[in-house]
Design an enzyme around this catalytic site. Sequence first.
Site, PDB file in Angstrom:
ATOM      1  N   ASP A  33      50.485  -0.527 -16.615  1.00 28.73           N
ATOM      2  CA  ASP A  33      50.286   0.840 -16.097  1.00 28.73           C
ATOM      3  C   ASP A  33      50.582   0.840 -14.593  1.00 28.73           C
ATOM      4  OD1 ASP A  33      49.499   3.594 -16.156  1.00 28.73           O
ATOM      5  OD2 ASP A  33      47.569   3.052 -15.296  1.00 28.73           O
ATOM      6  N   SER A  34      50.622   2.041 -14.025  1.00 27.75           N
ATOM      7  CA  SER A  34      50.786   2.160 -12.573  1.00 27.75           C
ATOM      8  C   SER A  34      49.526   1.714 -11.837  1.00 27.75           C
ATOM      9  CB  SER A  34      51.098   3.608 -12.200  1.00 27.75           C
ATOM     10  OG  SER A  34      50.023   4.443 -12.600  1.00 27.75           O
ATOM     11  N   CYS A  60      50.955   3.395 -20.265  1.00 32.57           N
ATOM     12  CA  CYS A  60      51.271   4.434 -19.289  1.00 32.57           C
ATOM     13  C   CYS A  60      52.223   5.405 -19.976  1.00 32.57           C
ATOM     14  CB  CYS A  60      51.944   3.791 -18.084  1.00 32.57           C
ATOM     15  SG  CYS A  60      52.624   4.966 -16.899  1.00 32.57           S
TER      16      CYS A  60
HETATM   17  N1  DGL Z   1      48.524   6.401 -16.185  1.00 32.10           N
HETATM   18  C1  DGL Z   1      49.869   6.791 -16.146  1.00 32.10           C
HETATM   19  C2  DGL Z   1      50.282   7.676 -17.300  1.00 32.10           C
HETATM   20  O1  DGL Z   1      49.736   7.519 -18.367  1.00 32.10           O
HETATM   21  C3  DGL Z   1      50.508   7.111 -14.811  1.00 32.10           C
HETATM   22  C4  DGL Z   1      49.784   7.943 -13.818  1.00 32.10           C
HETATM   23  C5  DGL Z   1      50.518   7.952 -12.494  1.00 32.10           C
HETATM   24  O2  DGL Z   1      50.735   6.874 -11.938  1.00 32.10           O
HETATM   25  O3  DGL Z   1      50.896   9.050 -12.030  1.00 32.10           O
HETATM   26  O4  DGL Z   1      51.186   8.462 -17.199  1.00 32.10           O
END
Ligand code: DGL
Length: 272
Positions: free
Chosen positions: A16-17, A79
């Site tokens: 994930d980010s 993510c």
């Molecule tokens: N948690 C991520 C998602 O599911 C990314 C959120 C982000 O970094 O903007 O899209």
Amino acid sequence: MKQLSPDAVRPIGLFDSGEGGLTVARAVADLLPREHLVYACDTAHFPYGPRPLAEVRAFFLRFMEFFAEQNCKLVIVACNTATAAAMDLLTADAFAIPALGVVQPGAVTAAKVSATGRIGVAATQGTCDSGIYPRTIRQLRPDAVVVQQACPILVIRAEEGVISGPEVRSEVERCLAPILAERVDTLVLGCTHFPHMATVIQEVVGPAVRLVDPGKATAAQVADLLRARGLLNPGPAPGRRRAFTTGDPGRFLEVAGRLWPGGIDAAVHIRL
Ligand code: DGL
């Protein structure tokens, strides 16, 4: 006695980010407590939501190399934005390690549980712009009406570890008002940061709206896949759960400890 594959003890990778994918890691740990987890996140480039998908895709590809170095047996793209950015590669099974995203399992669940076919999706700007949820849900259920809303402020709050209280509640109310005005009966938490605040979200949308957490559906799919391939870790629970971040590991661990107490054992900095 049945011969166990040495591959079974290899870890599962999650990407994930930032702290959002922990909601998926937790769902996996709940279902498969013996599994070792390698949680890797790109805190240095957080948030992904406002970035062009091509850039997110390039970041994600570097992490796939990292997961190969870590000898992962499977990778979960925890993510939604990265899943949207790499959907073609995931669908084509283009990696040396099996990899799956969270969108397909989430879309399947939403299409199944919605009684009216009016489905909301709260996500990042990148995920909304990609159109991946409306497209995938309508493939499964052509009559569905899918209403999307980008909620970037909620991503930031969850990343800070702030997931309850009056301010978060009013931010959730503001973000979800356009979706609720469309009388949806199902809401997909289409960003992995959002299940961290599922309690507040459920309070705001009320009991008549069913929340779908794609991470939970993904964890169930992972369990099925590993079982089918004889790759479930037979070792003792709990498995080791290590985190790797391109940001500050101390900060990551401090927030992770609030979002998922006792969930992550250690965090290390990586440069990718
Ligand atoms: N948690 C991520 C998602 O599911 C990314 C959120 C982000 O970094 O903007 O899209």
